[in-house]
Design an enzyme around this catalytic site. Structure first.
Site, PDB file in Angstrom:
ATOM      1  N   GLY A 120      -4.207   2.153  -5.471  1.00 36.30           N
ATOM      2  CA  GLY A 120      -3.197   1.093  -6.216  1.00 36.30           C
ATOM      3  C   GLY A 120      -2.987   0.119  -5.009  1.00 36.30           C
ATOM      4  CE  LYS A 121      -2.677  -2.876  -0.075  1.00 39.52           C
ATOM      5  NZ  LYS A 121      -2.956  -2.207   1.224  1.00 39.52           N
ATOM      6  N   GLY A 122       0.052  -3.508  -4.376  1.00 38.88           N
ATOM      7  CA  GLY A 122       0.759  -4.555  -4.988  1.00 38.88           C
ATOM      8  C   GLY A 122       1.216  -5.634  -4.007  1.00 38.88           C
TER       9      GLY A 122
END
Ligand code: NAD
Length: 431
Positions: A120-122
């Site tokens: 994931g990444k934000g």
């Protein structure tokens, strides 16, 4: 000196050229590995598509009383092998395309290390340099509350990335815990040590670079003492890698920074250079080394080159000028996909980013494990387990490269895709 200033001001690679677009580079490598593994077209679609993309618009009251709206993202690329895992970055040029590409990257990195995570990444579009601590805290808490049902120790575990740090993680942990009505340290990693952080986290990525480089040296039958190293980037990753490599006996002949390079053919005293940088704000004009053009320094003859600064530094334009035998990719994406075949032709042994800089996410995993146990390991224990993981993964990649007769980067992607597709097949498609 004027030359150095002129180069520092030179425009950096724009993402407009396809060669420098991280998504295109990541997809080129994915396509190649998927074709070699003969993954069927339907499964390729599943592997390629992010499982979930969340966009939130965050209203925040600024210190001067104005109301501003910031846009934030969280992309969960894969949840097949476990909760999503990946950092959150704050920068003015954050985009959904970038976050999407980086989320997929995390899926492959976690799979190469055999961590029980997806990817994931934000990111939040903002300029931290123009925001006060209080404004950053408000942005962080509201962003967290907007994505709160999608994160959690068993769902998605964020971590620091560009312009976020252990304070940011403490705010996220606190906001999440307030909503849950119980302290939940395992919701993020990269926390302060006295709030459930892990010993050894700060040094982990640089230590990982040292560990995989030592493994590569064994294949070449070289000793650290006979190994000349050039390191680009003297920050967290490059600085730690330099310090630990120097302590292990490597000869660090050059350090390259954005404002110049320093060179000493007999090996730089890294701890002194660190003090010099702390005192003067730069590595330039170090008494025990020569100033050097920062581009030329990358082409010095050496055994190991560690690009540990930023993406897109080894490109189709300069790859043929390199005079190293091993590249240990401390940074994410330092080599473009068009440079890969040039390095292959030059027989440079590349330790790809999704293996070489995975020490950080590995110790993040250890942090999550320790939080869930409520029992914390000594630094020696963390380092011992990190060494075990890094060495095992290095061997897995090299064995895959031999088995499939491909370079190490392709092998790392093959290994990762194989592990993720296996998990998807075992779980089956629900619906
Ligand atoms: P950092 O900001 O601490 O250090 C980066 C260093 O590179 C700085 O000293 C900066 O001045 C220098 N730099 C910037 N542009 C440069 C240029 N053009 N030429 C030479 N030097 C330049 O960042 P970091 O945490 O060390 O991260 C470096 C890279 O490693 C990034 O690609 C990051 O995504 C990746 N990475 C970091 C971690 C981690 O645990 N910190 C983990 C995995 C990957």
């Amino acid at each position: 000196m004027s030359g150095v200033i002129a180069q520092a001001n030179a425009p950096s690679h724009s993402h407009e050229s396809p060669e420098f677009n991280p998504q295109i580079s990541a997809e080129a490598r994915f396509d190649q590995a998927a074709a070699l593994l003969k993954i069927d077209a339907g499964l390729q679609k599943v592997l390629r598509a992010p499982a979930r993309e969340i966009t939130v618009n965050i209203p925040v009251m600024l210190d001067d009383g104005r109301l501003e709206v910031f846009t934030g993202y969280r992309v969960q690329h894969s949840l097949a092998r476990g909760p999503a895992k990946g950092g959150i970055r704050y920068a003015p040029d954050v985009s959904i395309e970038e976050v999407r590409a980086l989320a997929a990257w995390m899926t492959w990195k976690c799979a190469v290390l055999d961590l029980p995570y997806g990817g994931g990444k934000g990111g939040v579009i903002c300029n931290p340099a123009q925001l006060s601590q209080v404004e950053l805290e408000r942005i962080t808490r509201r962003y967290t509350s907007e994505i709160i049902e999608f994160i959690g120790p068993e769902k998605d575990v964020p971590a620091p990335d560009m312009n976020t740090n252990e304070q940011t993680m403490a705010w996220i942990m606190d906001t999440y815990s307030m909503h849950q009505r119980e302290t939940t340290t395992a919701v993020v990693t990269g926390k302060p040590l006295n709030l459930g952080g892990s010993r050894g986290r700060t040094e982990a990525t640089g230590r990982g670079c040292l560990l995989v480089t030592l493994e590569a040296l064994k294949l070449f039958n070289w000793k650290p003492e006979d190994t000349r190293v050039v390191i680009q980037g003297f920050g967290n990753v490059g600085g730690m890698a330099a310090k630990l490599m120097a302590r292990t006996g490597f000869k660090i002949i050059a350090i390259v920074e954005w404002d110049g390079a320093v060179y000493n053919p007999n090996g730089l005293d890294i701890e002194k250079l660190m003090r010099h940088k702390k005192e003067t704000g730069s590595i330039v004009d170090f008494a025990e080394g020569e100033n050097m053009d920062r581009f030329e320094a990358m082409y010095l003859e050496c055994e190991v080159l560690v690009p540990a600064a930023k993406e897109n530094v080894i490109t189709s334009q300069n790859a043929d000028k390199l005079r190293t035998r091993i590249i240990c990719e401390g940074a994410n994406g330092p080599t473009t996909h068009l440079a890969d075949p040039i390095l292959r032709d030059k027989k440079i042994f590349v330790i790809p980013d999704i293996l070489a800089n995975a020490g950080g996410v590995t110790v993040s995993y250890f942090e999550w494990v320790q939080d869930r146990m409520g029992y914390f390991w000594s630094e020696d224990e963390v380092n011992r387990r990190l060494a075990e993981r890094m060495v095992e993964s290095f061997k897995d990649v090299v064995n895959y490269a031999g088995k499939h007769k491909v370079d190490n980067r392709t092998a790392a992607y093959l290994l990762a895709l194989d592990r993720v597709q296996f998990a998807i097949k075992l779980r089956g498609i629900y619906g």
